[in-house]
Write a protein that holds these residues in place. Sequence first.
Motif, PDB file in Angstrom:
ATOM      1  N   TRP A   1       0.440  -0.897   0.455  1.00  0.00           N
ATOM      2  CA  TRP A   1       0.009   0.017   0.454  1.00  0.00           C
ATOM      3  C   TRP A   1       1.110   1.120  -0.145  1.00  0.00           C
ATOM      4  CZ3 TRP A   1      -4.634   1.321  -0.442  1.00  0.00           C
ATOM      5  CH2 TRP A   1      -5.120   2.255  -0.626  1.00  0.00           C
ATOM      6  N   GLU A   2       1.064   1.997   1.151  1.00  0.00           N
ATOM      7  CA  GLU A   2       2.484   2.709   1.102  1.00  0.00           C
ATOM      8  C   GLU A   2       3.818   2.495  -0.014  1.00  0.00           C
ATOM      9  OE1 GLU A   2       1.931   5.142   2.987  1.00  0.00           O
ATOM     10  OE2 GLU A   2       0.276   3.815   4.086  1.00  0.00           O
ATOM     11  N   GLY A   3       3.738   1.698  -0.906  1.00  0.00           N
ATOM     12  CA  GLY A   3       5.535   1.325  -2.158  1.00  0.00           C
ATOM     13  C   GLY A   3       6.747   1.385  -1.409  1.00  0.00           C
ATOM     14  N   LEU A   4       7.023   1.079  -0.118  1.00  0.00           N
ATOM     15  CA  LEU A   4       8.105   0.746   0.486  1.00  0.00           C
ATOM     16  C   LEU A   4       9.336  -0.586  -0.192  1.00  0.00           C
ATOM     17  CD1 LEU A   4       7.629   2.233   3.660  1.00  0.00           C
ATOM     18  CD2 LEU A   4       8.272   3.771   2.358  1.00  0.00           C
ATOM     19  N   LYS A   5      10.140  -0.300  -0.168  1.00  0.00           N
ATOM     20  CA  LYS A   5      10.872  -1.010  -0.057  1.00  0.00           C
ATOM     21  C   LYS A   5      11.274  -1.448   1.145  1.00  0.00           C
ATOM     22  CE  LYS A   5      13.273   1.281  -4.547  1.00  0.00           C
ATOM     23  NZ  LYS A   5      14.078   1.781  -4.821  1.00  0.00           N
ATOM     24  N   PRO A   6      11.445  -3.474   0.727  1.00  0.00           N
ATOM     25  CA  PRO A   6      12.162  -3.362   2.257  1.00  0.00           C
ATOM     26  C   PRO A   6      13.004  -3.113   3.150  1.00  0.00           C
ATOM     27  CG  PRO A   6      11.971  -5.650   0.101  1.00  0.00           C
ATOM     28  CD  PRO A   6      11.691  -4.174  -0.202  1.00  0.00           C
ATOM     29  N   ALA A   7      14.191  -2.097   2.784  1.00  0.00           N
ATOM     30  CA  ALA A   7      14.150  -1.445   3.645  1.00  0.00           C
ATOM     31  C   ALA A   7      14.467  -0.591   4.159  1.00  0.00           C
ATOM     32  CB  ALA A   7      16.248  -1.002   2.278  1.00  0.00           C
TER      33      ALA A   7
ATOM     34  N   CYS B   1      13.782  -2.361  12.246  1.00  0.00           N
ATOM     35  CA  CYS B   1      14.032  -3.838  12.429  1.00  0.00           C
ATOM     36  C   CYS B   1      15.264  -3.880  11.303  1.00  0.00           C
ATOM     37  CB  CYS B   1      13.250  -5.199  12.657  1.00  0.00           C
ATOM     38  SG  CYS B   1      12.203  -5.082  10.873  1.00  0.00           S
ATOM     39  N   SER B   2      15.909  -5.133  11.076  1.00  0.00           N
ATOM     40  CA  SER B   2      17.120  -5.244   9.991  1.00  0.00           C
ATOM     41  C   SER B   2      16.376  -5.740   8.579  1.00  0.00           C
ATOM     42  CB  SER B   2      18.557  -6.471  10.350  1.00  0.00           C
ATOM     43  OG  SER B   2      17.226  -7.425  11.289  1.00  0.00           O
ATOM     44  N   ALA B   3      16.763  -5.507   7.779  1.00  0.00           N
ATOM     45  CA  ALA B   3      15.805  -5.931   6.467  1.00  0.00           C
ATOM     46  C   ALA B   3      16.163  -6.762   6.182  1.00  0.00           C
ATOM     47  CB  ALA B   3      17.244  -5.039   5.293  1.00  0.00           C
ATOM     48  N   ARG B   4      17.103  -7.867   7.289  1.00  0.00           N
ATOM     49  CA  ARG B   4      16.375  -9.191   6.472  1.00  0.00           C
ATOM     50  C   ARG B   4      15.843  -9.974   7.444  1.00  0.00           C
ATOM     51  NH1 ARG B   4      20.676 -13.094   5.514  1.00  0.00           N
ATOM     52  NH2 ARG B   4      21.718 -11.099   5.378  1.00  0.00           N
ATOM     53  N   THR B   5      15.315  -9.499   8.756  1.00  0.00           N
ATOM     54  CA  THR B   5      14.336  -9.489   9.968  1.00  0.00           C
ATOM     55  C   THR B   5      12.777  -9.304   8.728  1.00  0.00           C
ATOM     56  OG1 THR B   5      15.601  -9.271  11.617  1.00  0.00           O
ATOM     57  CG2 THR B   5      13.318  -9.469  11.407  1.00  0.00           C
ATOM     58  N   PHE B   6      13.037  -8.233   7.686  1.00  0.00           N
ATOM     59  CA  PHE B   6      11.573  -7.567   7.341  1.00  0.00           C
ATOM     60  C   PHE B   6      11.545  -8.426   6.542  1.00  0.00           C
ATOM     61  CE2 PHE B   6       9.992  -5.541   4.776  1.00  0.00           C
ATOM     62  CZ  PHE B   6       7.981  -4.933   4.984  1.00  0.00           C
TER      63      PHE B   6
ATOM     64  N   LEU C   1       7.899 -10.473   5.875  1.00  0.00           N
ATOM     65  CA  LEU C   1       7.346 -10.289   4.558  1.00  0.00           C
ATOM     66  C   LEU C   1       6.790 -11.357   3.846  1.00  0.00           C
ATOM     67  CD1 LEU C   1       5.897  -8.530   2.602  1.00  0.00           C
ATOM     68  CD2 LEU C   1       8.055  -7.432   1.385  1.00  0.00           C
ATOM     69  N   HIS C   2       8.201 -12.072   3.393  1.00  0.00           N
ATOM     70  CA  HIS C   2       8.024 -14.110   3.411  1.00  0.00           C
ATOM     71  C   HIS C   2       6.932 -14.310   3.516  1.00  0.00           C
ATOM     72  CE1 HIS C   2       8.641 -17.324   0.485  1.00  0.00           C
ATOM     73  NE2 HIS C   2       8.878 -17.967   1.321  1.00  0.00           N
ATOM     74  N   ARG C   3       6.826 -14.816   4.961  1.00  0.00           N
ATOM     75  CA  ARG C   3       5.645 -15.243   5.756  1.00  0.00           C
ATOM     76  C   ARG C   3       4.839 -15.386   6.031  1.00  0.00           C
ATOM     77  NH1 ARG C   3       9.776 -16.576  10.509  1.00  0.00           N
ATOM     78  NH2 ARG C   3      10.835 -18.440  10.164  1.00  0.00           N
ATOM     79  N   ALA C   4       4.042 -13.200   5.749  1.00  0.00           N
ATOM     80  CA  ALA C   4       3.351 -13.254   6.086  1.00  0.00           C
ATOM     81  C   ALA C   4       2.289 -12.781   4.406  1.00  0.00           C
ATOM     82  CB  ALA C   4       3.158 -10.959   5.747  1.00  0.00           C
ATOM     83  N   LYS C   5       2.802 -12.710   3.472  1.00  0.00           N
ATOM     84  CA  LYS C   5       2.844 -13.352   1.579  1.00  0.00           C
ATOM     85  C   LYS C   5       1.939 -14.605   1.837  1.00  0.00           C
ATOM     86  CE  LYS C   5       5.254  -9.816  -0.963  1.00  0.00           C
ATOM     87  NZ  LYS C   5       6.263  -9.792  -1.679  1.00  0.00           N
ATOM     88  N   ALA C   6       2.950 -16.016   3.029  1.00  0.00           N
ATOM     89  CA  ALA C   6       2.200 -16.838   2.059  1.00  0.00           C
ATOM     90  C   ALA C   6       1.186 -17.235   3.190  1.00  0.00           C
ATOM     91  CB  ALA C   6       4.224 -17.704   3.280  1.00  0.00           C
ATOM     92  N   ARG C   7       1.066 -16.367   4.440  1.00  0.00           N
ATOM     93  CA  ARG C   7      -0.293 -16.430   4.866  1.00  0.00           C
ATOM     94  C   ARG C   7      -1.218 -15.754   4.454  1.00  0.00           C
ATOM     95  NH1 ARG C   7       3.700 -14.566   9.901  1.00  0.00           N
ATOM     96  NH2 ARG C   7       4.167 -17.158  10.773  1.00  0.00           N
TER      97      ARG C   7
END
Length: 147
Positions: A93-99, A107-112, A116-122
């Motif tokens: 929605w906000e169009g932010l890059k993961p970093a 939080c760190s980019a890797r953690t995010f 994000l990957h898990r949220a997309k799967a859910r």
Amino acid sequence: AQDAVAETWLVAWRRFDEIPGEPLPWLFGVCRKALSNKRRSQGRRVALHDRIAGGAPLHQRDHADAVGERSRIETALRSLKEPDREALLLTAWEGLKPAEAAAALNCSARTFSVRLHRAKARLAKELALSEAVELLPAKRVAVEEAP
């Protein structure tokens, strides 16, 4: 993007006394509203252009299908936990890059990225479940007539 940032800073300057102690979420909200206003304005401009040109868009989707799909997505999003919803909304929605979203969530980019990957799967799982439920035949309930 530059217009949205400029509008965000203008609002921040005008409402300087109202900025909370943690300004980043507030600034994201102001920016989200500025982008939303811009999208609405652009949509109205395109619609006006189409009306003036006398033509309707070449390919129109059935509005009912779009409303049903949007409702299904909103329901699936609401069923997710807040951290999942937040990760999806910051990027989609906000169009932010993961970093950038990682910085917003502190939080760190890797953690995010993992979040994000898990949220997309859910979300995909919820959408698949809702689609499966829609495909089930409706139960017929026998109604007894009064004598």
